[in-house]
Motif scaffolding. Structure first.
Motif, PDB file in Angstrom:
ATOM      1  N   THR A 112      49.303  13.622  54.883  1.00 35.23           N
ATOM      2  CA  THR A 112      49.406  12.227  55.288  1.00 35.23           C
ATOM      3  C   THR A 112      50.786  11.652  55.006  1.00 35.23           C
ATOM      4  O   THR A 112      51.426  12.018  54.017  1.00 35.23           O
ATOM      5  CB  THR A 112      48.336  11.388  54.553  1.00 35.23           C
ATOM      6  N   LEU A 116      52.913   8.914  46.872  1.00 34.39           N
ATOM      7  CA  LEU A 116      52.190   9.747  45.910  1.00 34.39           C
ATOM      8  C   LEU A 116      50.859   9.172  45.450  1.00 34.39           C
ATOM      9  O   LEU A 116      49.904   9.923  45.198  1.00 34.39           O
ATOM     10  CB  LEU A 116      53.082   9.978  44.681  1.00 34.39           C
ATOM     11  N   ALA A 119      47.375  10.245  46.837  1.00 38.51           N
ATOM     12  CA  ALA A 119      46.682  11.466  46.411  1.00 38.51           C
ATOM     13  C   ALA A 119      45.540  11.129  45.460  1.00 38.51           C
ATOM     14  O   ALA A 119      44.568  11.883  45.340  1.00 38.51           O
ATOM     15  CB  ALA A 119      47.656  12.433  45.752  1.00 38.51           C
ATOM     16  N   GLN A 120      45.646   9.989  44.789  1.00 39.40           N
ATOM     17  CA  GLN A 120      44.567   9.521  43.919  1.00 39.40           C
ATOM     18  C   GLN A 120      43.554   8.670  44.687  1.00 39.40           C
ATOM     19  O   GLN A 120      42.360   8.697  44.385  1.00 39.40           O
ATOM     20  CB  GLN A 120      45.133   8.689  42.771  1.00 39.40           C
ATOM     21  N   HIS A 130      35.170  14.897  49.451  1.00 37.20           N
ATOM     22  CA  HIS A 130      36.132  15.209  48.395  1.00 37.20           C
ATOM     23  C   HIS A 130      35.967  16.618  47.833  1.00 37.20           C
ATOM     24  O   HIS A 130      36.958  17.335  47.646  1.00 37.20           O
ATOM     25  CB  HIS A 130      36.052  14.177  47.270  1.00 37.20           C
ATOM     26  N   GLY A 135      41.560  19.239  45.786  1.00 31.24           N
ATOM     27  CA  GLY A 135      42.945  18.999  45.404  1.00 31.24           C
ATOM     28  C   GLY A 135      43.975  19.274  46.478  1.00 31.24           C
ATOM     29  O   GLY A 135      45.177  19.172  46.221  1.00 31.24           O
ATOM     30  N   ARG A 136      43.527  19.640  47.684  1.00 34.36           N
ATOM     31  CA  ARG A 136      44.474  19.951  48.765  1.00 34.36           C
ATOM     32  C   ARG A 136      44.815  18.687  49.558  1.00 34.36           C
ATOM     33  O   ARG A 136      44.607  18.614  50.766  1.00 34.36           O
ATOM     34  CB  ARG A 136      43.901  21.046  49.665  1.00 34.36           C
ATOM     35  N   VAL A 137      45.305  17.678  48.860  1.00 32.68           N
ATOM     36  CA  VAL A 137      45.725  16.421  49.490  1.00 32.68           C
ATOM     37  C   VAL A 137      47.234  16.309  49.311  1.00 32.68           C
ATOM     38  O   VAL A 137      47.734  16.130  48.199  1.00 32.68           O
ATOM     39  CB  VAL A 137      45.013  15.209  48.864  1.00 32.68           C
ATOM     40  N   LEU A 138      47.966  16.428  50.415  1.00 29.64           N
ATOM     41  CA  LEU A 138      49.423  16.413  50.384  1.00 29.64           C
ATOM     42  C   LEU A 138      49.954  15.124  51.001  1.00 29.64           C
ATOM     43  O   LEU A 138      49.573  14.760  52.112  1.00 29.64           O
ATOM     44  CB  LEU A 138      49.979  17.612  51.152  1.00 29.64           C
ATOM     45  N   CYS A 139      50.850  14.480  50.272  1.00 30.45           N
ATOM     46  CA  CYS A 139      51.442  13.226  50.745  1.00 30.45           C
ATOM     47  C   CYS A 139      52.918  13.435  51.055  1.00 30.45           C
ATOM     48  O   CYS A 139      53.609  14.200  50.367  1.00 30.45           O
ATOM     49  CB  CYS A 139      51.303  12.143  49.673  1.00 30.45           C
ATOM     50  N   ALA A 142      55.385  13.196  48.217  1.00 24.80           N
ATOM     51  CA  ALA A 142      55.586  14.356  47.348  1.00 24.80           C
ATOM     52  C   ALA A 142      56.494  15.388  48.008  1.00 24.80           C
ATOM     53  O   ALA A 142      57.305  16.035  47.338  1.00 24.80           O
ATOM     54  CB  ALA A 142      54.244  14.988  47.006  1.00 24.80           C
TER      55      ALA A 142
END
Length: 206
Positions: A112, A116, A119-120, A130, A135-139, A142
């Motif tokens: 997305t 940062l 991601a939370q 979820h 945990g594979r959420v990339l911003c 980052a």
């Protein structure tokens, strides 16, 4: 008849695909918290370019929140920011349902154009899926690049350990789809649950 490629992983855009995003609701939430004028919040967040700087990874979270708080005359911490983003972001129930029905062997992730802190926020907004994201959420904040820059997709794949040939990327912005295709990803435009269903059928995922 063309045989679709074997897809083993799906990378989703967030805003406009997994969730509906309403700037005005987010602005209203921050304005109410700070006791600030709605237009002042809009100016500080968006007109000033602050949000774009943060989304591109050009400033830290601490500096971003500091400048936002100074601009609307009330300190903003991470929890308050996340709450405001959640106020303006709502998971699409029909999309969540389709994703939950996917084969459990498919790996899922998010890429997305956001800073940062998203991601939370994202795992909370799309809570039903979820566990599938793991945990594979990339911003972009980052990776310090924004879609549709081709390099962001290769960085995302490297980070995830995925190969382009087995990965499907979906986004509501065609330019972002084009960027993904330019580095070998299978990619399609998705703007709602109906178009997502068609893409899943095209790749024999549903």
């Amino acid at each position: 008849m063309r045989v679709p490629p074997r897809i083993e992983r799906i990378l989703f855009d967030f805003d406009g695909v997994l969730a509906h995003y309403h700037h005005e609701q987010r602005i209203a939430h921050l304005a109410g918290y700070a006791g600030a004028e709605h237009e002042r919040v809009r100016e500080v967040l968006f007109t000033s370019g602050l949000e774009t700087e943060y989304d591109g990874g050009r400033i830290s979270t601490a500096l971003y929140l500091s400048r936002l708080g100074e601009g609307i005359a009330r300190a903003i911490d991470e929890d308050t920011w996340i709450a405001s983003r959640m106020a303006g972001s709502h998971a699409d129930p029909a999309v969540m349902e389709q994703i939950l029905a996917l084969d459990a062997g498919l790996e899922l992730g998010v890429l997305t154009n956001n800073g940062l802190l998203m991601a939370q926020a994202i795992p909370r907004i799309v809570a039903p899926i979820h566990p599938r994201l793991e945990g594979r959420v990339l911003c972009s904040g980052a990776l310090q690049l924004r879609k549709p820059e081709p390099r962001i997709y290769t960085l995302a794949l490297e980070h995830l350990g995925w190969d382009a040939a087995r990965t499907l990327f979906v986004d509501d912005v065609f330019a972002n789809v084009q960027g993904a295709r330019s580095v070998g990803l299978h990619a399609d435009t998705v703007t709602d649950a109906a178009s997502l269903r068609q893409v899943f059928k095209r790749y024999r995922l549903a």
